[in-house]
Design a protein around this motif. Structure first.
Motif, PDB file in Angstrom:
ATOM      1  N   SER A   1       0.812  -1.209   0.000  1.00 21.53           N
ATOM      2  CA  SER A   1       0.000   0.000   0.000  1.00 21.53           C
ATOM      3  C   SER A   1       0.849   1.263   0.000  1.00 21.53           C
ATOM      4  O   SER A   1       1.899   1.335   0.633  1.00 21.53           O
ATOM      5  N   THR A   2       0.357   2.265  -0.724  1.00 22.39           N
ATOM      6  CA  THR A   2       1.008   3.575  -0.727  1.00 22.39           C
ATOM      7  C   THR A   2       0.193   4.573   0.074  1.00 22.39           C
ATOM      8  O   THR A   2       0.534   5.744   0.125  1.00 22.39           O
ATOM      9  N   GLY A   3      -0.919   4.101   0.667  1.00 16.68           N
ATOM     10  CA  GLY A   3      -1.757   4.987   1.463  1.00 16.68           C
ATOM     11  C   GLY A   3      -2.715   5.823   0.635  1.00 16.68           C
ATOM     12  O   GLY A   3      -3.306   6.775   1.133  1.00 16.68           O
ATOM     13  N   ALA A   4      -2.903   5.492  -0.644  1.00 18.99           N
ATOM     14  CA  ALA A   4      -3.760   6.280  -1.529  1.00 18.99           C
ATOM     15  C   ALA A   4      -5.236   6.153  -1.145  1.00 18.99           C
ATOM     16  O   ALA A   4      -6.020   7.041  -1.455  1.00 18.99           O
ATOM     17  N   ARG A   5      -5.627   5.059  -0.511  1.00 17.51           N
ATOM     18  CA  ARG A   5      -7.023   4.869  -0.108  1.00 17.51           C
ATOM     19  C   ARG A   5      -7.074   4.554   1.391  1.00 17.51           C
ATOM     20  O   ARG A   5      -7.329   3.427   1.797  1.00 17.51           O
ATOM     21  N   PRO A   6      -6.884   5.535   2.231  1.00 18.01           N
ATOM     22  CA  PRO A   6      -6.860   5.292   3.678  1.00 18.01           C
ATOM     23  C   PRO A   6      -8.265   5.014   4.238  1.00 18.01           C
ATOM     24  O   PRO A   6      -9.271   5.319   3.607  1.00 18.01           O
ATOM     25  N   ASP A   7      -8.289   4.447   5.419  1.00 19.53           N
ATOM     26  CA  ASP A   7      -9.524   4.233   6.174  1.00 19.53           C
ATOM     27  C   ASP A   7     -10.553   3.377   5.454  1.00 19.53           C
ATOM     28  O   ASP A   7     -11.742   3.690   5.448  1.00 19.53           O
ATOM     29  N   GLN A   8     -10.129   2.301   4.831  1.00 22.69           N
ATOM     30  CA  GLN A   8     -11.057   1.382   4.187  1.00 22.69           C
ATOM     31  C   GLN A   8     -11.640   0.441   5.242  1.00 22.69           C
ATOM     32  O   GLN A   8     -10.924  -0.114   6.066  1.00 22.69           O
ATOM     33  N   SER A   9     -12.940   0.257   5.220  1.00 19.57           N
ATOM     34  CA  SER A   9     -13.629  -0.571   6.195  1.00 19.57           C
ATOM     35  C   SER A   9     -13.391  -2.060   5.915  1.00 19.57           C
ATOM     36  O   SER A   9     -13.361  -2.479   4.765  1.00 19.57           O
ATOM     37  N   THR A  10     -13.235  -2.846   6.983  1.00 18.90           N
ATOM     38  CA  THR A  10     -13.039  -4.283   6.844  1.00 18.90           C
ATOM     39  C   THR A  10     -13.524  -4.990   8.107  1.00 18.90           C
ATOM     40  O   THR A  10     -13.595  -4.383   9.180  1.00 18.90           O
ATOM     41  N   PHE A  11     -13.866  -6.266   7.977  1.00 17.87           N
ATOM     42  CA  PHE A  11     -14.237  -7.074   9.132  1.00 17.87           C
ATOM     43  C   PHE A  11     -12.996  -7.654   9.807  1.00 17.87           C
ATOM     44  O   PHE A  11     -13.082  -8.202  10.890  1.00 17.87           O
ATOM     45  N   LYS A  12     -11.856  -7.600   9.177  1.00 19.16           N
ATOM     46  CA  LYS A  12     -10.653  -8.266   9.673  1.00 19.16           C
ATOM     47  C   LYS A  12     -10.190  -7.689  11.006  1.00 19.16           C
ATOM     48  O   LYS A  12     -10.191  -6.479  11.209  1.00 19.16           O
ATOM     49  N   ALA A  13      -9.825  -8.588  11.926  1.00 22.66           N
ATOM     50  CA  ALA A  13      -9.369  -8.172  13.243  1.00 22.66           C
ATOM     51  C   ALA A  13      -8.159  -8.982  13.697  1.00 22.66           C
ATOM     52  O   ALA A  13      -7.810  -8.966  14.869  1.00 22.66           O
TER      53      ALA A  13
END
Length: 148
Positions: free
Chosen positions: A74-86
């Motif tokens: 990642s280059t940080g171009a799409r920050p704060d993407q929602s995910t179920f992963k924990a």
């Protein structure tokens, strides 16, 4: 069977699938296939014949909140993407028995690092679906081509 233990056996992939559905209801979380090896893919690795009803030589199921370990590009171009992963490490693994007649639970870890309760479980994507009666009613309405 609502809980799994190492050594539990299943006569077919279908029987395993039904047992997993029962397990998901008890644990209040969904499991998904992380790794698998079909019978065809395992032919060069094994010396025994596996009955076709098993469909797989080996399967690894993980908690839906588990993550595959990888190096991010990642280059940080799409920050704060929602995910179920924990980062949950809960999993279980099944493999064909030596005689090729059953799928056997070989490894498991059901220690989740997140809450698992009925209130959260009913809102998971896999659980949000119409029951048979609602689906039939919706299909009837859609066949009538409503405009609003």
């Amino acid at each position: 069977m609502a809980e799994f233990r190492v050594g539990d056996e299943f006569k077919s992939f279908e029987e395993l699938t039904h047992a997993i559905q029962a397990l998901e209801k008890v644990q209040n979380i969904n499991f998904s296939v992380r790794d698998s090896r079909s019978i065809a893919a395992a032919k060069g690795r094994i010396t025994f014949v596996i009955k076709p009803a098993l469909q797989y030589y080996e399967l690894k199921y993980v908690c839906m909140k588990g993550e595959r370990e990888y190096a991010s590009k990642s280059t940080g171009a799409r920050p704060d993407q929602s995910t179920f992963k924990a980062g949950c490490k809960a999993f279980f693994q099944v493999r064909a028995s030596r005689d090729g007649q059953r799928l056997v639970v070989t490894k498991l870890n059901f220690e989740h690092n997140h809450p698992t309760n009925k209130d959260l479980f009913v809102h998971l994507p896999k659980q949000r679906h119409l029951d048979d009666g609602e689906a039939d009613r919706s299909a009837t309405i859609l066949q009538n081509k409503p405009n609003k």
